[in-house]
Design a protein around this motif. Structure first.
Motif, PDB file in Angstrom:
ATOM      1  N   LEU A  80       0.807  -1.214   0.000  1.00  0.00           N
ATOM      2  CA  LEU A  80       0.000   0.000   0.000  1.00  0.00           C
ATOM      3  C   LEU A  80       0.844   1.271   0.000  1.00  0.00           C
ATOM      4  O   LEU A  80       0.346   2.364  -0.252  1.00  0.00           O
ATOM      5  CB  LEU A  80      -0.919   0.020   1.225  1.00  0.00           C
ATOM      6  N   LYS A  81       2.141   1.124   0.243  1.00  0.00           N
ATOM      7  CA  LYS A  81       3.019   2.279   0.360  1.00  0.00           C
ATOM      8  C   LYS A  81       3.049   3.168  -0.887  1.00  0.00           C
ATOM      9  O   LYS A  81       2.882   4.399  -0.787  1.00  0.00           O
ATOM     10  CB  LYS A  81       4.419   1.816   0.726  1.00  0.00           C
ATOM     11  N   PRO A  82       3.219   2.616  -2.107  1.00  0.00           N
ATOM     12  CA  PRO A  82       3.180   3.483  -3.298  1.00  0.00           C
ATOM     13  C   PRO A  82       1.837   4.206  -3.458  1.00  0.00           C
ATOM     14  O   PRO A  82       1.784   5.331  -3.945  1.00  0.00           O
ATOM     15  CB  PRO A  82       3.418   2.504  -4.461  1.00  0.00           C
ATOM     16  N   GLY A  83       0.749   3.535  -3.025  1.00  0.00           N
ATOM     17  CA  GLY A  83      -0.561   4.163  -3.102  1.00  0.00           C
ATOM     18  C   GLY A  83      -0.672   5.343  -2.154  1.00  0.00           C
ATOM     19  O   GLY A  83      -1.284   6.367  -2.484  1.00  0.00           O
ATOM     20  N   LEU A  84      -0.067   5.215  -0.967  1.00  0.00           N
ATOM     21  CA  LEU A  84      -0.079   6.319  -0.006  1.00  0.00           C
ATOM     22  C   LEU A  84       0.715   7.509  -0.548  1.00  0.00           C
ATOM     23  O   LEU A  84       0.297   8.668  -0.399  1.00  0.00           O
ATOM     24  CB  LEU A  84       0.491   5.850   1.338  1.00  0.00           C
ATOM     25  N   ILE A  85       1.860   7.222  -1.169  1.00  0.00           N
ATOM     26  CA  ILE A  85       2.642   8.289  -1.783  1.00  0.00           C
ATOM     27  C   ILE A  85       1.832   8.941  -2.909  1.00  0.00           C
ATOM     28  O   ILE A  85       1.829  10.162  -3.083  1.00  0.00           O
ATOM     29  CB  ILE A  85       3.976   7.742  -2.326  1.00  0.00           C
ATOM     30  N   GLY A  86       1.125   8.099  -3.675  1.00  0.00           N
ATOM     31  CA  GLY A  86       0.282   8.621  -4.748  1.00  0.00           C
ATOM     32  C   GLY A  86      -0.799   9.545  -4.225  1.00  0.00           C
ATOM     33  O   GLY A  86      -1.097  10.578  -4.838  1.00  0.00           O
ATOM     34  N   LEU A  87      -1.392   9.179  -3.080  1.00  0.00           N
ATOM     35  CA  LEU A  87      -2.415  10.041  -2.485  1.00  0.00           C
ATOM     36  C   LEU A  87      -1.837  11.389  -2.083  1.00  0.00           C
ATOM     37  O   LEU A  87      -2.476  12.434  -2.254  1.00  0.00           O
ATOM     38  CB  LEU A  87      -3.031   9.351  -1.261  1.00  0.00           C
ATOM     39  N   PHE A  98       4.912  -3.884 -11.294  1.00  0.00           N
ATOM     40  CA  PHE A  98       4.921  -3.083 -12.523  1.00  0.00           C
ATOM     41  C   PHE A  98       4.080  -1.824 -12.366  1.00  0.00           C
ATOM     42  O   PHE A  98       4.499  -0.721 -12.736  1.00  0.00           O
ATOM     43  CB  PHE A  98       4.396  -3.899 -13.694  1.00  0.00           C
ATOM     44  N   ILE A  99       2.886  -1.979 -11.784  1.00  0.00           N
ATOM     45  CA  ILE A  99       1.982  -0.828 -11.647  1.00  0.00           C
ATOM     46  C   ILE A  99       2.561   0.222 -10.711  1.00  0.00           C
ATOM     47  O   ILE A  99       2.542   1.421 -11.008  1.00  0.00           O
ATOM     48  CB  ILE A  99       0.599  -1.291 -11.140  1.00  0.00           C
ATOM     49  N   SER A 100       3.120  -0.214  -9.580  1.00  0.00           N
ATOM     50  CA  SER A 100       3.639   0.738  -8.600  1.00  0.00           C
ATOM     51  C   SER A 100       4.999   1.298  -9.000  1.00  0.00           C
ATOM     52  O   SER A 100       5.391   2.364  -8.508  1.00  0.00           O
ATOM     53  CB  SER A 100       3.755   0.080  -7.220  1.00  0.00           C
ATOM     54  N   GLY A 101       5.711   0.612  -9.891  1.00  0.00           N
ATOM     55  CA  GLY A 101       7.037   1.060 -10.296  1.00  0.00           C
ATOM     56  C   GLY A 101       7.095   1.572 -11.712  1.00  0.00           C
ATOM     57  O   GLY A 101       7.004   2.763 -11.973  1.00  0.00           O
ATOM     58  N   THR A 130      -2.931   5.892  -8.760  1.00  0.00           N
ATOM     59  CA  THR A 130      -3.069   5.559  -7.339  1.00  0.00           C
ATOM     60  C   THR A 130      -4.181   4.536  -7.115  1.00  0.00           C
ATOM     61  O   THR A 130      -4.026   3.592  -6.337  1.00  0.00           O
ATOM     62  CB  THR A 130      -3.348   6.838  -6.530  1.00  0.00           C
ATOM     63  N   VAL A 131      -5.295   4.718  -7.806  1.00  0.00           N
ATOM     64  CA  VAL A 131      -6.390   3.746  -7.706  1.00  0.00           C
ATOM     65  C   VAL A 131      -5.923   2.364  -8.182  1.00  0.00           C
ATOM     66  O   VAL A 131      -6.237   1.333  -7.566  1.00  0.00           O
ATOM     67  CB  VAL A 131      -7.606   4.218  -8.539  1.00  0.00           C
ATOM     68  N   LEU A 132      -5.148   2.332  -9.253  1.00  0.00           N
ATOM     69  CA  LEU A 132      -4.613   1.064  -9.761  1.00  0.00           C
ATOM     70  C   LEU A 132      -3.690   0.394  -8.742  1.00  0.00           C
ATOM     71  O   LEU A 132      -3.700  -0.827  -8.590  1.00  0.00           O
ATOM     72  CB  LEU A 132      -3.848   1.297 -11.066  1.00  0.00           C
ATOM     73  N   VAL A 133      -2.866   1.204  -8.053  1.00  0.00           N
ATOM     74  CA  VAL A 133      -1.947   0.653  -7.046  1.00  0.00           C
ATOM     75  C   VAL A 133      -2.724  -0.031  -5.937  1.00  0.00           C
ATOM     76  O   VAL A 133      -2.407  -1.158  -5.536  1.00  0.00           O
ATOM     77  CB  VAL A 133      -1.041   1.761  -6.474  1.00  0.00           C
TER      78      VAL A 133
END
Length: 353
Positions: free
Chosen positions: A85-92, A162-165, A145-148
């Motif tokens: 969930l970390k990349p998603g939090l950064i995305g938010l 792949f999605i987060s990177g 972010t939604v995809l992550v």
């Protein structure tokens, strides 16, 4: 503007390197080894950036510490969902920053640009263009972010990686490629247009812009000349604007009003406009002063002149529908009734007419 966005991107991307290091090592040696490597890379980055640029990169610190916190929770609870969930939090966080910068008066990205790129200043037009680009990035990164978050819960580790990177860089590339192509097309379309000088409020030329760009609401300050012509009875000559004019159609306006072309002298522009609009030639004029006039469509630095040489007036242009002299009594009778342009009414006050 394109180079400025690329430079800002270069400032932000190092913060994501610890994440990509973790992803690569985690696939081979596991989560714990990945965390150790990410911490080491983050520390080396901090030292390297400080030695080269004499600044402490808080984004690298934030990314590394967030990685450690979520990775540590993942190891402790034996559940990698927290790390995913970390990349998603950064995305938010990125979406929040982009959203505030794009849709509110709190332009965080603009402030960061000024801080990271010292000595660079953005005009109002450039900042408006920058905001439009940020709005595009906001929606793109919101989608990412939604995809992550979706991939963290419902997709494989490889798909999540792949999605987060990699997808993050791909989306950045698509956005910049789109903006680059759009900018090139705009420049190509504007090449044949008349170029107007861009000035500061003192009249100093600081650049140039296409005529259409100055009339699209971006408030690019450009100079114009106005000429008021009086006869020997102290009546003032006004021209009536054609109904096909975009601005103030059918209203009475200054005898002469027009743009100064890029590289053109003030007096040359005044004589050219006087001949083109009312056929006036061989006249003398006195500069009354200059002021800034702003509307919803444009922002002008107006140089106002007065002349008493009216004998050669000869309307020969399709740009002027009608022209005649108005007495002071006739002017006062029609002020505020929509007969005159707002700009003319403003100048009549300056003339004390």
């Amino acid at each position: 503007m394109q180079n400025q966005r690329i430079e800002l991107l270069k400032k932000l991307l190092p913060g994501f390197i610890p994440l990509f290091v973790f992803i690569a090592i985690d696939e081979i040696w596991g989560t714990q080894a990945g965390l150790y490597a990410a911490i080491a890379i983050g520390s080396v980055e901090l030292v390297w950036i400080y030695l080269r640029e004499k600044r402490f990169d808080r984004f690298v610190v934030f990314d590394t510490l967030l990685l450690v916190a979520l990775g540590g929770i993942s190891i402790f609870l034996d559940n990698d969902i927290f790390f995913k969930l970390k990349p998603g939090l950064i995305g938010l966080i990125l979406c929040a920053i982009l959203g505030m910068s794009s849709f509110s008066k709190l332009n965080i990205i603009g402030a960061m640009t000024q801080r990271y790129m010292k000595g660079m200043s953005l005009s109002e037009a450039q900042m408006n263009h920058f905001r439009r680009s940020m709005k595009l990035m906001f929606f793109v990164f919101l989608f990412h972010t939604v995809l992550v978050f979706y991939s963290a819960f419902f997709m494989s580790d490889a798909a999540w990686a792949f999605i987060s990177g990699g997808l993050f860089y791909i989306l950045f590339g698509v956005v910049f490629l789109f903006e680059f192509i759009k900018q090139k097309r705009t420049q190509k379309n504007l090449e044949p247009e008349e170029q107007l000088p861009v000035v500061d409020e003192t009249g100093k030329v600081i650049g140039k812009a296409a005529r259409s760009a100055c009339h699209q609401g971006e408030k690019i300050l450009h100079p114009v000349v106005h000429l008021h012509v009086f006869n020997n009875k102290k009546a003032i000559f006004l021209q009536k604007r054609p109904m096909n004019k975009l601005v103030q159609p059918g209203k009475w306006d200054t005898a002469v009003g027009g743009h100064i072309s890029f590289g053109e002298e003030l007096e040359t522009s005044l004589k050219r406009e006087a001949w083109e609009e009312i056929g006036l030639k061989n006249f003398s004029a006195k500069l009354l002063g200059k002021y800034v006039w702003e509307t919803e469509l444009e922002k002008e630095l107006v140089y106002t002149f007065v002349s008493y040489d009216y004998q050669s007036i000869n309307l020969h242009s399709e740009e002027v529908e009608e022209g005649r002299f108005w007495t002071s009594a006739q002017i006062k009778k029609n002020i505020g009734k929509g007969v005159f342009t707002p700009n003319l009414e403003h100048e009549l006050k300056l003339l004390k007419f």
